[in-house]
Structure formats: C-alpha cells, structure tokens
Design a protein around this motif. Structure first.
Motif, PDB file in Angstrom:
ATOM      1  N   VAL A 474       0.663  -1.374  -0.011  1.00 37.48           N
ATOM      2  CA  VAL A 474       0.071   0.158  -0.151  1.00 37.48           C
ATOM      3  C   VAL A 474       0.761   1.314  -0.079  1.00 37.48           C
ATOM      4  CG1 VAL A 474      -0.129   0.046   2.446  1.00 37.48           C
ATOM      5  CG2 VAL A 474      -2.116   1.110   0.818  1.00 37.48           C
ATOM      6  N   LEU A 475       2.008   1.030   0.383  1.00 35.38           N
ATOM      7  CA  LEU A 475       3.134   2.066   0.186  1.00 35.38           C
ATOM      8  C   LEU A 475       3.914   2.350  -0.898  1.00 35.38           C
ATOM      9  CD1 LEU A 475       4.259   2.837   3.855  1.00 35.38           C
ATOM     10  CD2 LEU A 475       2.918   4.219   2.667  1.00 35.38           C
ATOM     11  N   PHE A 476       4.761   1.135  -1.162  1.00 30.97           N
ATOM     12  CA  PHE A 476       5.689   1.229  -2.198  1.00 30.97           C
ATOM     13  C   PHE A 476       5.226   1.174  -3.743  1.00 30.97           C
ATOM     14  CE2 PHE A 476       5.528  -3.612  -1.660  1.00 30.97           C
ATOM     15  CZ  PHE A 476       5.661  -3.777  -3.116  1.00 30.97           C
ATOM     16  N   GLU A 477       3.662   0.644  -3.530  1.00 25.84           N
ATOM     17  CA  GLU A 477       3.449   0.492  -5.070  1.00 25.84           C
ATOM     18  C   GLU A 477       3.029   1.860  -5.547  1.00 25.84           C
ATOM     19  OE1 GLU A 477       0.164  -2.274  -5.200  1.00 25.84           O
ATOM     20  OE2 GLU A 477       1.805  -3.941  -5.373  1.00 25.84           O
ATOM     21  N   LYS A 478       3.011   2.989  -4.499  1.00 25.10           N
ATOM     22  CA  LYS A 478       2.447   4.413  -4.760  1.00 25.10           C
ATOM     23  C   LYS A 478       3.611   5.304  -5.162  1.00 25.10           C
ATOM     24  CE  LYS A 478      -1.821   4.186  -2.384  1.00 25.10           C
ATOM     25  NZ  LYS A 478      -2.652   4.610  -1.333  1.00 25.10           N
ATOM     26  N   GLY A 479       4.907   4.620  -4.671  1.00 31.35           N
ATOM     27  CA  GLY A 479       5.849   5.541  -5.011  1.00 31.35           C
ATOM     28  C   GLY A 479       7.244   5.284  -4.183  1.00 31.35           C
ATOM     29  N   VAL A 480       8.400   5.268  -4.686  1.00 28.11           N
ATOM     30  CA  VAL A 480       9.508   4.851  -3.956  1.00 28.11           C
ATOM     31  C   VAL A 480      10.619   5.736  -4.460  1.00 28.11           C
ATOM     32  CG1 VAL A 480      11.195   3.185  -3.279  1.00 28.11           C
ATOM     33  CG2 VAL A 480       8.992   2.567  -3.594  1.00 28.11           C
ATOM     34  N   ALA A 481      11.193   6.484  -3.411  1.00 26.68           N
ATOM     35  CA  ALA A 481      12.402   7.599  -3.771  1.00 26.68           C
ATOM     36  C   ALA A 481      13.432   7.727  -2.633  1.00 26.68           C
ATOM     37  CB  ALA A 481      11.649   9.044  -4.047  1.00 26.68           C
ATOM     38  N   THR A 482      14.607   8.309  -3.048  1.00 26.17           N
ATOM     39  CA  THR A 482      15.290   8.574  -2.038  1.00 26.17           C
ATOM     40  C   THR A 482      15.878   9.704  -2.215  1.00 26.17           C
ATOM     41  OG1 THR A 482      17.185   7.715  -3.634  1.00 26.17           O
ATOM     42  CG2 THR A 482      16.334   6.058  -2.003  1.00 26.17           C
ATOM     43  N   MET A 483      16.318  10.381  -1.296  1.00 21.97           N
ATOM     44  CA  MET A 483      16.978  11.759  -1.224  1.00 21.97           C
ATOM     45  C   MET A 483      18.445  11.688  -0.656  1.00 21.97           C
ATOM     46  SD  MET A 483      13.378  13.738   0.534  1.00 21.97           S
ATOM     47  CE  MET A 483      14.082  15.266   0.059  1.00 21.97           C
ATOM     48  N   ALA A 484      19.022  12.839  -1.130  1.00 19.40           N
ATOM     49  CA  ALA A 484      20.769  12.764  -0.765  1.00 19.40           C
ATOM     50  C   ALA A 484      20.900  14.058  -0.861  1.00 19.40           C
ATOM     51  CB  ALA A 484      21.422  11.884  -1.767  1.00 19.40           C
ATOM     52  N   ARG A 492      15.770  11.372  -6.016  1.00 26.46           N
ATOM     53  CA  ARG A 492      15.684  10.171  -7.179  1.00 26.46           C
ATOM     54  C   ARG A 492      14.339   9.240  -6.888  1.00 26.46           C
ATOM     55  NH1 ARG A 492      21.804   7.977  -7.946  1.00 26.46           N
ATOM     56  NH2 ARG A 492      22.711   9.732  -8.404  1.00 26.46           N
ATOM     57  N   THR A 493      13.631   9.139  -8.031  1.00 27.91           N
ATOM     58  CA  THR A 493      12.588   8.008  -7.837  1.00 27.91           C
ATOM     59  C   THR A 493      13.197   6.858  -8.400  1.00 27.91           C
ATOM     60  OG1 THR A 493      11.941   8.747 -10.045  1.00 27.91           O
ATOM     61  CG2 THR A 493      10.680   9.790  -8.238  1.00 27.91           C
ATOM     62  N   HIS A 494      12.513   5.439  -8.078  1.00 27.08           N
ATOM     63  CA  HIS A 494      13.089   4.255  -7.933  1.00 27.08           C
ATOM     64  C   HIS A 494      11.898   3.473  -8.336  1.00 27.08           C
ATOM     65  CE1 HIS A 494      17.001   5.570  -6.697  1.00 27.08           C
ATOM     66  NE2 HIS A 494      16.356   6.167  -5.273  1.00 27.08           N
ATOM     67  N   ALA A 495      12.380   2.298  -9.176  1.00 25.38           N
ATOM     68  CA  ALA A 495      11.443   1.244  -9.245  1.00 25.38           C
ATOM     69  C   ALA A 495      11.589   0.227  -7.922  1.00 25.38           C
ATOM     70  CB  ALA A 495      12.149   0.101 -10.536  1.00 25.38           C
ATOM     71  N   PRO A 496      10.886  -0.880  -7.672  1.00 27.83           N
ATOM     72  CA  PRO A 496      11.106  -1.217  -6.528  1.00 27.83           C
ATOM     73  C   PRO A 496      12.431  -1.802  -6.177  1.00 27.83           C
ATOM     74  CG  PRO A 496       9.069  -1.780  -7.311  1.00 27.83           C
ATOM     75  CD  PRO A 496       9.673  -1.150  -8.475  1.00 27.83           C
ATOM     76  N   ARG A 497      12.914  -2.393  -7.421  1.00 22.98           N
ATOM     77  CA  ARG A 497      14.517  -2.993  -6.859  1.00 22.98           C
ATOM     78  C   ARG A 497      15.723  -1.904  -7.272  1.00 22.98           C
ATOM     79  NH1 ARG A 497      15.895  -8.162  -6.658  1.00 22.98           N
ATOM     80  NH2 ARG A 497      13.744  -8.896  -7.357  1.00 22.98           N
ATOM     81  N   ALA A 527      17.268  -2.173  -2.160  1.00 25.32           N
ATOM     82  CA  ALA A 527      15.848  -2.660  -1.950  1.00 25.32           C
ATOM     83  C   ALA A 527      15.505  -3.517  -3.130  1.00 25.32           C
ATOM     84  CB  ALA A 527      15.195  -1.222  -2.205  1.00 25.32           C
ATOM     85  N   ALA A 528      14.522  -4.604  -2.653  1.00 24.79           N
ATOM     86  CA  ALA A 528      14.111  -5.752  -3.585  1.00 24.79           C
ATOM     87  C   ALA A 528      12.706  -5.977  -2.978  1.00 24.79           C
ATOM     88  CB  ALA A 528      15.126  -6.814  -3.676  1.00 24.79           C
ATOM     89  N   GLY A 532       5.755 -10.256  -1.496  1.00 21.06           N
ATOM     90  CA  GLY A 532       4.608  -9.150  -1.120  1.00 21.06           C
ATOM     91  C   GLY A 532       5.027  -7.977  -0.573  1.00 21.06           C
ATOM     92  N   TRP A 533       6.264  -7.783   0.056  1.00 20.63           N
ATOM     93  CA  TRP A 533       6.775  -6.663   0.570  1.00 20.63           C
ATOM     94  C   TRP A 533       8.060  -6.130   0.131  1.00 20.63           C
ATOM     95  CZ3 TRP A 533       4.634  -5.061   5.587  1.00 20.63           C
ATOM     96  CH2 TRP A 533       3.519  -5.924   6.165  1.00 20.63           C
ATOM     97  N   LEU A 534       8.191  -4.826   0.207  1.00 22.92           N
ATOM     98  CA  LEU A 534       9.471  -4.341  -0.332  1.00 22.92           C
ATOM     99  C   LEU A 534      10.570  -4.341   0.961  1.00 22.92           C
ATOM    100  CD1 LEU A 534      11.211  -2.688  -2.485  1.00 22.92           C
ATOM    101  CD2 LEU A 534      10.458  -0.573  -1.528  1.00 22.92           C
ATOM    102  N   ARG A 535      11.572  -5.149   0.807  1.00 14.15           N
ATOM    103  CA  ARG A 535      12.628  -5.333   1.884  1.00 14.15           C
ATOM    104  C   ARG A 535      13.922  -4.163   1.407  1.00 14.15           C
ATOM    105  NH1 ARG A 535      12.029  -9.485   5.178  1.00 14.15           N
ATOM    106  NH2 ARG A 535      13.802  -8.341   6.350  1.00 14.15           N
TER     107      ARG A 535
END
Length: 718
Positions: A474-484, A492-497, A527-528, A532-535
């Motif tokens: 419910v979280l990672f399918e709506k968007g994943v990004a990192t900040m530096a 940067r935005t990312h795919a789940p892996r 991340a991968a 069913g979860w993003l680890r």
C-alpha cells in the motif's frame, strides 16, 4: 488368534487394521508385519511418529525374539515362550480372561472400532514437510553436524513430583500387554499360516495414552522425574505446542533443518523440540498448523525456551489472510540468546486489519559465542529447545505511540510495527547479517519534537548493523524515492528494485499515505521485493541515534506549491529550472508537483544540452580558422549557459567547454604562427580522410616549412 496372511498384517489406529492400537501416537495405518522365507519383517508405512527397533527408527527390518519394537509411543517386546509383548502406552479399562479364546480377541477389536480415523487435514495447513517422528524413545544420537539430532547431555533442570514411579513392565493400570510374534514356532511350521498374534489385554480407548504420559509422577527418559505438562487455559494451539501427542507441526518453510523431538528438549512432560550442535550460520525451524484469528484480537504467544550459548532461539508469528488481500506478515517474537535452563518467553500483539490466520514459528540457530568466537564446522556443544508453546486471547492492550492516524507498536525490544487505522504498513528493526536471530539494538518509539511524526531511538547497534525495513504494498506501489545531498545526486525516484549510495532518506507512498524515513547519516541502500513486501536495507548504521518517521507535510506542501508557481511564471529557463530543482530537493511531498517538476526539468535539460552542442560546434570552427574573436564569443556563451543551468548536468559540461576555449586562445596569443599551423593541420587531416594524397602532401610540406620541429595539430572536423 490372528494369523498373518500372505499379504501381511497391518498395525494402526484405524479400525480397518488387523491389529488396532488405540494410542494417539500411533498413525491410522502405521506399520505392516510380513513373513518372508521363515523370517518376520516389520515395515513402517510412512507413519507420523515412526517405528523403532531398539530405540532406532527403521523403515523396514527383520525382527527376532528379544527385540523391542515401538509403534509411535507403544513399546513392545518379542518373547519366545508365551508369545507376549509387554509394552506401555495406554491405560487399560479391563483385562482379558484368556489368551486363547477367539471371543476375547474380537471383543477387543470391536471396542477399538469406536476410535475415529485420522483427523482430516486442516485447510490451509503449511506446505513444508512434517517434522520427524515424536517418540518417547530417544533416537540414537549421530554426530552434531550430521542431522542436528540432540547430542547427549544432561536434561534441563526440572521440578520432580513426589508420586511413586511404577516399574516399566508392571501390569498395573497404565500398562499395556499385546501378544507377540512367535517366531520360533512359525519357523518350525515353515509357512505364513503358522505365525499367530494373540491379544492378552484390551487396549484403552480415547485419550488414555495422554493420561499416561502426563500424569504426575510419570517416569521420564533416563530415569529422571518428569514435570507435569501444564494446563494452558484458552490455548488456541489446542496443546499441540506441548509435543506430547500427534501434533501438526511442520518444518519451517526454507529451513535447512527441522527441530527434532527429544526428551532432552522437554521443559515438561516427555518431549520438546530443538536443535543441537549447530555451527555458526546453520539454523532450523518448525511451524504450527494455522489457527483462526480476527482483526483487532489481542493475542499473547509464548513458550518455554532454552538456548545454550552460542545457540540462539526465537519465537515468531506469521499472519495471513484467507482472502489473499494482503501478503503474509512475519512478526518477530522474543529471543533467547544463551542460558543453561528454560526461560518463559512471551509477547503480546494486536492482529492487524485484513489478517485472519496465524502460524507460530520456532527458529533455532548456531551463533557467535562470547568474544566473537563462532562455532566450528562440526558445530558447538549445547542446544536450543522449545516446549509448552501457546497462543491465547488476552484483554490487555499493547502500548502504542500515536501520531494522528499513525501509531508505532512494539511487540519485542528490537522490532517496531508502523500502522495506520490498524492496517500494517511497515516493520522496522536493526539487524546484522552475522546474527540474524539476535536483537542487534533496542528500539524505543517516541513522538517527534517538531510535530511532524514519530521517532525511533536506538542504541547499542554493533559495527556493521543496518536498518531493515519491510514495507507494505500500500506504500511502495504508490511511489519509492530516495533523497541525498546535491553532490550525491539529490532526489531520485526508483523502481522497487534498486541500489543507491549516500542516501539520507527514503520516501514512500503519496498523499495522506506518505512517509519519509530519515536516518542519522548518509548510508548505502538496497531494496528488492520479497513475498509481497519491499525489503529495504540501509547501512552501515551508527551505534546510536534517531530515525525519524515524518508523516505530516502541510507546511512543506504549501512551499512546494509556491515554488511550482514561480517556476511556471519564470521567463528564463534557468530560473524555472532552479525552482523545480529546489522543489525536488526540499519539498517532494506532492505527487502531482513532483511529476510536473521532473517533466519540466527533463525538458529544460534537453534544451540546455542542445544549446551546449551548438556552442561546441562554434568553438571548433573558430579554432579551425584560428579566429580569436569567435573563440571569445564561444567562451562567454559557455559561461553564461553554465550560470543559467547551475543545478543540472548542463552546467559542468558548459564550464568544461569554456575552460578549453580559454586555453586555446592563450596558445594562439603566445605563438603567432600557431593559428596558421592549426589551419594547415586541419586541412591535411581533411585531405587524408577524403583520400586526396597529393593535396595532403603539399599541406604537409607547408607545415614543415613553418616549423620543422613543431608537433602537428589536427583538430576534429567541424
């Protein structure tokens, strides 16, 4: 008398067997007795608790007078003269008056027919294979490295009962007598029809065997007193975690070893389960049959646990949904990391929304001893053991740290659960690859002082520890990004892996379900997706500090909208780009604005790169003809371009072009003939490429006349 037919004589708990043993440890169709060439053979038929000969598990073997054969927990001895097998296992209700009267035989069989067949399998039971047989007779102990069967050791301390202990072969209540195979007589008769089986006493019905095993004063393995099995009120496992009968426990999914049943692993009764002699990195596990739970139900789970250093032991719970609305969730339970006796471990949690099934996990592993010394390849002395495992409903409410709709719940000291409206969004812990079952650091939930969310304080993290976060779809399918930092690439935005170095924060979700995880220092992130979860693993982590879970972004969203309006209104592309860059670097909390900023930034950078390519071509033409004025204009234009695109990849390339042009201008000014040599060098290169050899030779002679010793310069074609 029961003759053994040519097809053999079956032994089991179901009424259709030739010899029915109404004991819970005996499987429905347990074993087969067969006569072959004058010898009697016993063959196990895949029973749950196995068939043993002299305490050793057998698949198929020959038996003789004097042998002790055990079906489940019913032990029998083959004797020569009276053909009587004396065994223990169930408390009889009555005794036969004759060993030869056929009526007594069939009366016994009729009573046994009241026993139901094996219970049907539980729907949704775990797929892994069943654990080894749970027998009251200890198996022969191989080397620790071989099968992880318990190494010989003293049983854990127990409180003895004062009740007298009967002799093993007394015929008092609690004992069982079954007729044996008259092997010698059968061999003399020379055929299958000559071998007979007679019953000397009626078998008990129902749960008499359980009474025998758990009554106060029952004799334990090795002659020690057995602690009575405790009664656990409301146990949802139905007593299966006490390992005294035919429990439905399976080897944990993915476990290289199961947990072996043995008396040395028992905290009460005759048996517990465990792992002995495990080397560092080796582990084993078991899981219960699934039980039904409901969202919002408060559950307590626990066990008696022993873990002799350097072994580790840990409980856990796997939650699942019968509707598959959510993936399985693994919750850590309490850990036991080294002692010489059993300890009662327990934890309390509330079943999150959408979950209605639960399985208890038992994990045991070899570990790292004091001083960092690991167990050798052949394992280490000692073991990890579990007994009296339970799950039950309780009325107490676990403590929560609340922020608006969000809250943190702590089930064990080293893991926190993040929930919103009682729905599980993330699991957060600190772990090390070296000690996966150990509590790497203690986590403490708190409210953030800035009113923006929650805090996770940690201390005592060892070297090499990392932040381990499991994130719900419910979280990672709506968007994943990192900040530096800007130097490390910013937002940067990312795919789940993905992988990234030098990240300072992780951004997940969008809108009202937006979470930013900020850690104390820049870390490398991997991340991968898994189950069913993003680890997500981030490290290395400092020894102590705070992890912020930012959940409120009202002020940041206002500032993001202001920057977006300024970027849209900017007439200069560079000014607009600067606004979009600031929005992404500082306030990436509005999904629509983030997407707009990223699109605008890409388009602006493309225009800047196109302008840069034009300046490069202009500078090359000016250099070809040695025209200082044109080179000056190209240098100034490149510096202006770098200033306008200062926060993008255009700027460093434009500055590099300006510096190169400046150096060429200095060379031309220092040597008046240099411009002429540059032009002639370019002409010669052109003639050579177009295969005009004569013209190329004439230009080469001109270059030699200008300066025979000078190195020829051949700029690229404009």
């Amino acid at each position: 008398m029961l003759p053994i037919p040519a097809s053999g004589l079956t032994v089991g708990r179901r009424p259709e067997n030739d010899l029915v043993l109404a004991d819970p440890s005996v499987s429905g169709r347990h074993a087969l007795l067969r006569l072959e060439k004058g010898a009697v053979w016993v063959e196990d038929l895949g029973s749950t608790n196995g068939t043993k000969l002299g305490g050793r598990s057998v698949g198929r073997t020959e038996i003789a007078v004097g042998d002790r054969v055990t079906f489940g927990s019913v032990e029998c001895e083959v004797v020569a003269d009276t053909s009587v097998l004396v065994g223990s296992g169930s408390a009889p209700q009555s005794q036969a008056t004759s060993t030869t009267a056929p009526s007594a035989l069939f009366a016994a069989a009729d009573e046994l027919n009241l026993e139901d067949a094996d219970d049907p399998p539980v729907r949704g039971a775990p797929a892994p294979r069943p654990m080894p047989a749970q027998s009251a007779a200890p198996a022969a102990a191989p080397s620790p490295a071989a099968g992880r069967v318990p190494a010989p050791r003293a049983a854990p301390a127990r409180v003895p009962h004062a009740d007298p202990v009967p002799e093993a072969h007394d015929t008092a209540p609690g004992d069982l007598q079954i007729s044996a195979l008259d092997i010698e007589r059968a061999r003399k008769r020379g055929g299958p029809a000559g071998l007979l089986v007679a019953v000397a006493a009626l078998l008990a019905l129902g749960a008499a065997a359980a009474w025998y095993f758990t009554r106060p004063g029952a004799e334990g393995e090795g002659g020690g007193a057995v602690v009575a099995v405790p009664a656990i009120a409301g146990d949802l496992l139905g007593g299966a975690g006490q390992f005294e009968g035919e429990e439905r426990w399976s080897e944990a999914a993915g476990a290289p070893f199961g947990l072996e049943p043995d008396s040395a692993f028992a905290a009460s009764g005759r048996l517990g389960v465990g792992l002995a002699g495990a080397a560092a990195g080796e582990w084993g596990g078991a899981q219960s049959a699934p039980i039904t739970v409901r969202p919002g139900q408060v559950l307590e789970f626990g066990a008696q646990v022993l873990a002799e250093a350097p072994h580790r032991a840990r409980l856990g719970v796997v939650l699942a949904s019968s509707s598959d609305r959510v993936p399985e969730a693994r919750l850590l339970g309490p850990a036991h990391l080294g002692s010489t006796d059993f300890e009662s471990l327990r934890a309390v949690f509330t079943v999150p929304a959408d979950y209605d099934r639960a399985v208890v996990l038992l994990h045991a592993a070899g570990g790292v001893a004091a001083g960092g010394v690991t167990a050798g390849p052949e394992g280490a002395p000692g073991s990890a053991a579990f007994d009296d495992v339970f799950v039950r409903s309780v009325t107490q409410t676990p403590a929560r740290t609340l922020f608006a709709d969000w809250h943190l719940v702590q089930v064990v000291p080293d893991e926190l659960l993040l929930l919103r409206f009682d729905r599980l969004y993330a699991r957060v812990r600190i772990a090390t690859a070296r000690e996966p079952l150990a509590a790497a650091a203690v986590l403490t939930p708190a409210l953030g002082s800035d009113g923006r969310g929650l805090l996770i304080r940690f201390e005592g993290a060892p070297a090499g520890a990392r932040l381990d976060v499991a994130i719900a779809a419910v979280l990672f399918e709506k968007g994943v990004a990192t900040m530096a930092s800007a130097d490390a690439g910013g937002f940067r935005t990312h795919a789940p892996r993905f992988e990234r170095t030098g990240a300072r924060a992780l951004l997940l979700g969008e809108g009202a379900e937006l979470v930013r995880v900020v850690w104390p220092s820049a870390m490398d992130v991997e991340a991968a997706p898994a189950d069913g979860w993003l680890r997500v693993a981030a490290g290395p982590l400092v020894a102590s500090g705070e992890i912020a879970l930012e959940l409120a972004f009202q002020n940041e969203r206002v500032e993001a909208r202001r920057l977006a309006e300024a970027a849209r209104a900017a007439a200069d592309v560079g000014v607009a780009l600067a606004h979009w860059n600031e929005l992404l670097a500082r306030f990436p909390f509005e999904a629509e604005l983030v997407r707009e900023a990223e699109v605008a930034r890409v388009r602006s950078v493309e225009r800047g790169l196109e302008e840069l390519r034009g300046l490069e071509a202009q500078a090359k033409r000016a250099e070809f003809f040695g025209l200082d004025a044109l080179l000056q204009r190209a240098e100034d234009a490149a510096r202006d371009l770098a200033a306008r695109y200062g926060a993008s990849e255009v700027a460093p390339r434009a500055l590099e072009l300006a510096q190169t042009v400046a150096e060429r201008r200095l060379e031309l000014r220092g040597d008046p003939a240099l411009g002429r040599r540059v032009v002639l060098g370019g002409m010669r290169a052109y003639f050579e490429r177009t295969e005009r050899g004569a013209l190329a030779e004439r230009v080469a002679r001109s270059l030699e006349q200008l300066s025979p010793a000078v190195e020829q310069i051949s700029p690229s074609r404009p």
